[in-house]
Scaffold this motif. Structure first.
Motif, PDB file in Angstrom:
ATOM      1  N   ASN A  18       0.768  -1.169  -0.257  1.00 51.92           N
ATOM      2  CA  ASN A  18       0.145  -0.154   0.159  1.00 51.92           C
ATOM      3  C   ASN A  18       0.918   1.288   0.030  1.00 51.92           C
ATOM      4  OD1 ASN A  18      -2.630   1.504   0.281  1.00 51.92           O
ATOM      5  ND2 ASN A  18      -1.621   1.851   2.437  1.00 51.92           N
ATOM      6  N   VAL A  19       0.811   2.200  -0.926  1.00 52.35           N
ATOM      7  CA  VAL A  19       1.424   3.586  -1.131  1.00 52.35           C
ATOM      8  C   VAL A  19       0.453   4.489  -0.812  1.00 52.35           C
ATOM      9  CG1 VAL A  19       2.856   4.742  -2.500  1.00 52.35           C
ATOM     10  CG2 VAL A  19       2.898   2.528  -2.465  1.00 52.35           C
ATOM     11  N   GLU A  20       0.836   5.563   0.242  1.00 50.31           N
ATOM     12  CA  GLU A  20       0.080   6.542   0.494  1.00 50.31           C
ATOM     13  C   GLU A  20       0.752   7.784   0.991  1.00 50.31           C
ATOM     14  OE1 GLU A  20      -2.405   5.575   3.550  1.00 50.31           O
ATOM     15  OE2 GLU A  20      -0.760   4.958   5.085  1.00 50.31           O
ATOM     16  N   ARG A  21       0.267   8.867   0.825  1.00 49.11           N
ATOM     17  CA  ARG A  21       0.954  10.287   1.329  1.00 49.11           C
ATOM     18  C   ARG A  21       0.719  10.382   2.902  1.00 49.11           C
ATOM     19  NH1 ARG A  21      -0.919  16.418   0.093  1.00 49.11           N
ATOM     20  NH2 ARG A  21      -2.073  16.026   1.701  1.00 49.11           N
ATOM     21  N   LYS A  22       2.205  10.172   3.404  1.00 47.69           N
ATOM     22  CA  LYS A  22       2.112  10.441   4.951  1.00 47.69           C
ATOM     23  C   LYS A  22       1.902  11.863   5.216  1.00 47.69           C
ATOM     24  CE  LYS A  22       5.102   9.425   8.748  1.00 47.69           C
ATOM     25  NZ  LYS A  22       6.235   8.877   9.190  1.00 47.69           N
ATOM     26  N   ASN A  23       2.569  12.811   4.525  1.00 46.34           N
ATOM     27  CA  ASN A  23       2.622  14.166   4.675  1.00 46.34           C
ATOM     28  C   ASN A  23       2.959  14.895   3.643  1.00 46.34           C
ATOM     29  OD1 ASN A  23       5.304  14.520   4.742  1.00 46.34           O
ATOM     30  ND2 ASN A  23       5.337  13.996   7.012  1.00 46.34           N
ATOM     31  N   SER A  24       3.312  16.340   3.412  1.00 39.31           N
ATOM     32  CA  SER A  24       3.423  17.046   2.403  1.00 39.31           C
ATOM     33  C   SER A  24       4.678  16.458   1.445  1.00 39.31           C
ATOM     34  CB  SER A  24       3.798  18.427   2.484  1.00 39.31           C
ATOM     35  OG  SER A  24       2.491  19.085   3.193  1.00 39.31           O
ATOM     36  N   PHE A  25       5.774  15.916   2.288  1.00 37.79           N
ATOM     37  CA  PHE A  25       6.962  15.551   1.520  1.00 37.79           C
ATOM     38  C   PHE A  25       7.318  14.212   1.766  1.00 37.79           C
ATOM     39  CE2 PHE A  25       7.250  20.180   2.426  1.00 37.79           C
ATOM     40  CZ  PHE A  25       7.818  20.627   1.100  1.00 37.79           C
ATOM     41  N   GLN A  26       6.535  13.381   2.164  1.00 28.89           N
ATOM     42  CA  GLN A  26       6.741  11.872   2.460  1.00 28.89           C
ATOM     43  C   GLN A  26       5.746  10.950   1.924  1.00 28.89           C
ATOM     44  OE1 GLN A  26       7.413  11.726   6.486  1.00 28.89           O
ATOM     45  NE2 GLN A  26       9.642  12.075   6.545  1.00 28.89           N
ATOM     46  N   LEU A  27       6.414   9.926   1.197  1.00 24.96           N
ATOM     47  CA  LEU A  27       5.682   8.762   0.764  1.00 24.96           C
ATOM     48  C   LEU A  27       5.790   7.508   1.905  1.00 24.96           C
ATOM     49  CD1 LEU A  27       6.001   8.804  -2.787  1.00 24.96           C
ATOM     50  CD2 LEU A  27       3.798   9.314  -1.856  1.00 24.96           C
ATOM     51  N   ALA A  33      16.651  10.276   3.164  1.00 19.74           N
ATOM     52  CA  ALA A  33      15.273  10.184   2.701  1.00 19.74           C
ATOM     53  C   ALA A  33      14.620   8.770   2.816  1.00 19.74           C
ATOM     54  CB  ALA A  33      15.502  10.400   1.300  1.00 19.74           C
ATOM     55  N   ILE A  34      15.211   7.650   3.158  1.00 21.70           N
ATOM     56  CA  ILE A  34      14.772   6.426   3.406  1.00 21.70           C
ATOM     57  C   ILE A  34      14.812   5.981   4.686  1.00 21.70           C
ATOM     58  CG2 ILE A  34      14.846   3.978   2.731  1.00 21.70           C
ATOM     59  CD1 ILE A  34      15.964   4.878  -0.049  1.00 21.70           C
ATOM     60  N   GLN A  35      13.686   5.619   5.369  1.00 24.45           N
ATOM     61  CA  GLN A  35      13.464   5.016   6.692  1.00 24.45           C
ATOM     62  C   GLN A  35      12.891   3.716   6.760  1.00 24.45           C
ATOM     63  OE1 GLN A  35      12.136   8.358   9.431  1.00 24.45           O
ATOM     64  NE2 GLN A  35      13.825   9.433   8.891  1.00 24.45           N
ATOM     65  N   VAL A  36      13.015   2.776   7.539  1.00 24.89           N
ATOM     66  CA  VAL A  36      12.577   1.541   7.525  1.00 24.89           C
ATOM     67  C   VAL A  36      12.213   1.249   8.765  1.00 24.89           C
ATOM     68  CG1 VAL A  36      12.505  -0.866   6.618  1.00 24.89           C
ATOM     69  CG2 VAL A  36      13.639   0.850   5.207  1.00 24.89           C
ATOM     70  N   SER A  37      10.862   0.707   9.149  1.00 25.38           N
ATOM     71  CA  SER A  37      10.630   0.214  10.428  1.00 25.38           C
ATOM     72  C   SER A  37       9.803  -1.140  10.186  1.00 25.38           C
ATOM     73  CB  SER A  37       9.998   1.081  11.173  1.00 25.38           C
ATOM     74  OG  SER A  37       8.754   1.457  10.601  1.00 25.38           O
ATOM     75  N   ARG A  38       9.715  -1.980  11.276  1.00 25.09           N
ATOM     76  CA  ARG A  38       9.101  -3.233  11.533  1.00 25.09           C
ATOM     77  C   ARG A  38       8.371  -3.325  12.668  1.00 25.09           C
ATOM     78  NH1 ARG A  38      11.013  -8.369   7.934  1.00 25.09           N
ATOM     79  NH2 ARG A  38      11.768  -7.184   5.921  1.00 25.09           N
ATOM     80  N   GLU A  86       5.889  -4.166   7.639  1.00 25.80           N
ATOM     81  CA  GLU A  86       6.865  -3.338   7.229  1.00 25.80           C
ATOM     82  C   GLU A  86       6.774  -1.754   6.780  1.00 25.80           C
ATOM     83  OE1 GLU A  86      11.242  -4.064   5.239  1.00 25.80           O
ATOM     84  OE2 GLU A  86       9.659  -3.693   3.799  1.00 25.80           O
ATOM     85  N   THR A  87       7.281  -0.832   7.298  1.00 17.47           N
ATOM     86  CA  THR A  87       6.919   0.449   6.767  1.00 17.47           C
ATOM     87  C   THR A  87       8.088   1.215   6.402  1.00 17.47           C
ATOM     88  OG1 THR A  87       5.062   0.816   8.443  1.00 17.47           O
ATOM     89  CG2 THR A  87       5.615   2.860   7.622  1.00 17.47           C
ATOM     90  N   LEU A  88       8.197   1.424   4.977  1.00 15.32           N
ATOM     91  CA  LEU A  88       9.162   2.222   4.435  1.00 15.32           C
ATOM     92  C   LEU A  88       8.759   3.746   4.098  1.00 15.32           C
ATOM     93  CD1 LEU A  88      11.789   0.964   1.564  1.00 15.32           C
ATOM     94  CD2 LEU A  88      10.789   3.108   1.505  1.00 15.32           C
ATOM     95  N   THR A  89       9.482   4.697   4.440  1.00 13.00           N
ATOM     96  CA  THR A  89       9.183   6.218   4.469  1.00 13.00           C
ATOM     97  C   THR A  89      10.001   6.617   3.504  1.00 13.00           C
ATOM     98  OG1 THR A  89       8.207   6.175   6.627  1.00 13.00           O
ATOM     99  CG2 THR A  89       8.603   8.561   5.414  1.00 13.00           C
ATOM    100  N   LEU A  90       9.564   7.185   2.446  1.00 15.45           N
ATOM    101  CA  LEU A  90      10.431   7.883   1.307  1.00 15.45           C
ATOM    102  C   LEU A  90      10.226   9.436   1.321  1.00 15.45           C
ATOM    103  CD1 LEU A  90      12.466   7.550  -0.911  1.00 15.45           C
ATOM    104  CD2 LEU A  90      10.446   7.111  -2.784  1.00 15.45           C
ATOM    105  N   VAL A 119       3.705  15.790  -8.037  1.00 13.75           N
ATOM    106  CA  VAL A 119       4.620  16.702  -6.863  1.00 13.75           C
ATOM    107  C   VAL A 119       5.089  18.207  -7.407  1.00 13.75           C
ATOM    108  CG1 VAL A 119       6.797  16.708  -5.357  1.00 13.75           C
ATOM    109  CG2 VAL A 119       6.050  14.737  -6.214  1.00 13.75           C
ATOM    110  N   SER A 120       4.724  19.032  -6.631  1.00 13.46           N
ATOM    111  CA  SER A 120       5.208  20.501  -6.738  1.00 13.46           C
ATOM    112  C   SER A 120       6.214  20.896  -5.638  1.00 13.46           C
ATOM    113  CB  SER A 120       3.877  21.355  -6.618  1.00 13.46           C
ATOM    114  OG  SER A 120       3.448  21.414  -5.146  1.00 13.46           O
ATOM    115  N   ARG A 121       6.490  22.189  -5.967  1.00 12.76           N
ATOM    116  CA  ARG A 121       7.765  22.541  -4.946  1.00 12.76           C
ATOM    117  C   ARG A 121       6.940  22.639  -3.513  1.00 12.76           C
ATOM    118  NH1 ARG A 121      12.621  24.867  -5.068  1.00 12.76           N
ATOM    119  NH2 ARG A 121      13.280  26.365  -3.235  1.00 12.76           N
ATOM    120  N   SER A 122       5.721  22.631  -3.339  1.00 15.34           N
ATOM    121  CA  SER A 122       5.310  22.861  -1.755  1.00 15.34           C
ATOM    122  C   SER A 122       4.838  21.361  -1.494  1.00 15.34           C
ATOM    123  CB  SER A 122       3.895  23.639  -2.072  1.00 15.34           C
ATOM    124  OG  SER A 122       3.055  23.230  -2.792  1.00 15.34           O
ATOM    125  N   GLY A 123       5.240  20.447  -2.026  1.00 15.31           N
ATOM    126  CA  GLY A 123       4.921  18.909  -1.581  1.00 15.31           C
ATOM    127  C   GLY A 123       4.187  18.133  -2.611  1.00 15.31           C
TER     128      GLY A 123
END
Length: 474
Positions: A3-12, A52-57, A392-396, A453-457
């Motif tokens: 599953n891929v979703e927007r976490k906040n303005s700059f993170q997937l 830019a890459i964070q991984v947690s389980r 597993e959660t991968l934040t980009l 994506v725009s410059r604001s997110g």
């Protein structure tokens, strides 16, 4: 399934549930438009990976009521207090994740139901409205049922009760927040009025419940900032005991030293051969001999670094760059390992399967592809008793990429009632995200998402149906 979703303005946020009986391989390809000018000279691969890459389980259970059963056994002194904390946290965390995902899915459906409240909805709109109402009603009913099951067995021990109160406080607040989000974004119209009243009643009931239990001081409830920060800390309290600890190690450090020594030795062999040859040719002319020696040492400095870098690239090509180890948060026991790769690639170097899914064109040839790969294997026998799966959660984070986008807005003109109207628009870029996973499913899972994506997110994230995309190809 990923599953891929927007976490906040700059993170997937990429999430997947893993069957730990087998090894797993994950490939993430982010296609960056060539006009941004991203290169290894501008942002190195190591710098992008670490920033830019964070991984947690976290622990995960297919039997959703199993953690609650364990927590009840622990509260009756049949299991330890650590087991109570972990089991109750897992039950709460799985509820939190499911509630947030359900809310986002309903909001996505609600965006397509924008119609004028003054007119009657069409038959198709009416069917969509009924489906939406049923989803919201089901979500509310399930939320109330889950919270009731949690509150049936309140522990008598003071130590356990403090932990129970913190989790109960957060789940009540989050339930209220998610339903208020639905209330704020549901379409206006008479058909939604009964549902809106139901949502208002549920939110008021949760607020009254927290006041009766005196979970939060009045000054905290009166300040939204303090309330939000407190709930953020309670969220971390829930996640901590079920999130596997990690240790990361960069691979190849010993090999890098060996390559450096080998390159220096090879260059010095040629330098010494050159010195001996110079002595025979030049003879006893000191000035000319000194100049020739200086030239040899200058060549040594030039070729030593080039030789070292070449040997290093050949030796490390295709090999993992980092090793990540996972530890049980309670016992500090090793429960799994993961190898990781990260490279900048060009479209022509990708697998044929990935190229076909992305499609070939001039634009794609100019794109730079960020390729992250992980290969993991866990040890379910060392997990907490009763749990054999992880989530597993991968934040980009793409904030580094948005900084490369041009500032300012552009203007376009269009006709409106016979007049030329100028409107300002924000420049947007289309990123493509392709993910391939093997191990969690019986067959490899391959999917593509469009990320605007725009410059604001991040503006929008849309999954592209594989079959529909193939039909559109010329």
């Amino acid at each position: 399934m990923i599953n891929v979703e927007r976490k906040n303005s700059f993170q997937l946020r990429l999430t997947r549930r893993l069957k730990e009986e087998t090894s797993h391989t994950l490939d993430v390809y982010l296609f960056v438009p060539g006009e941004l000018g991203l290169s290894a000279q501008l942002v190195t691969e190591e710098a992008f990976f670490h920033s830019a890459i964070q991984v947690s389980r976290t622990y995960y259970s297919d039997q959703y009521h199993l953690p609650l059963v364990h927590s009840r056994l622990a509260s009756r002194n049949r299991l330890g207090s650590d087991s109570y904390r972990l089991s109750l946290s897992l039950y709460a965390y799985q509820y939190v994740v499911a509630l947030e995902q359900a809310t986002q899915a309903i909001l996505s459906d609600a965006r397509g139901l924008r119609f004028e409240a003054k007119r009657e909805p069409t038959e198709q709109e009416h069917e969509s409205i009924q489906a939406l109402l049923e989803k919201v009603d089901e979500m509310s009913s399930l939320s109330e049922g889950i919270l009731k099951r949690l509150r049936r067995n309140e522990p008598g021990d003071e130590t356990l009760y403090k932990y129970f109160a913190n989790i109960d406080n957060y789940l009540s607040w989050l339930t209220e927040q998610q339903h208020l989000t639905l209330l704020a974004h549901l379409p206006r119209g008479g058909v939604f009025n009964p549902l809106r009243k139901q949502l208002v009643a549920l939110c008021e009931a949760q607020g009254d419940y927290r006041r009766e239990r005196e979970y939060n001081a009045e000054r905290v409830m009166a300040d939204p900032t303090r309330m939000s920060n407190k709930m953020r800390l309670l969220r971390r309290l829930i996640e901590y005991p079920i999130t596997l600890k990690q240790t990361s190690q960069e691979l190849g450090q010993g090999e890098q030293k060996a390559v450096k020594a080998l390159a220096t030795a090879v260059v010095m062999v040629f330098v010494m051969l050159g010195v001996l040859r110079l002595r025979d040719v030049v003879g006893d002319i000191p000035a000319l001999f000194v100049l020739a020696m200086a030239l040899l040492y200058a060549l040594r400095e030039v070729f030593k670094d080039d030789l070292r870098n070449t040997l290093w690239r050949v030796l490390r090509k295709g090999r993992p760059k980092w090793r990540r180890q996972y530890l049980d948060p309670t016992r500090n026991a090793l429960v799994g390992r993961q190898l990781e790769w990260f490279n900048y690639k060009r479209f022509s170097t990708l697998d044929e399967e990935i190229q076909q899914l992305r499609h070939r064109s001039v634009v794609q040839r100019e794109e730079l592809v960020l390729h992250y790969r992980s290969r993991s294997r866990m040890s379910p026998t060392r997990f907490l008793s009763g749990y054999e799966h992880t989530r597993e959660t991968l934040t980009l984070d793409i904030s580094l990429l948005t900084r490369l986008m041009s500032k300012g807005k552009h203007h376009i003109y269009r006709l409106k009632e016979g007049q030329a109207v100028r409107e300002s628009v924000e420049r947007r870029h289309l990123f493509n995200l392709v993910i391939r996973e093997t191990g969690s499913e019986d067959e490899p899972h391959l999917a593509r998402w469009k990320v605007v994506v725009s410059r604001s997110g991040i503006v929008d994230v849309e999954r592209v149906d594989r079959h529909a995309a193939n039909e559109k190809r010329p």
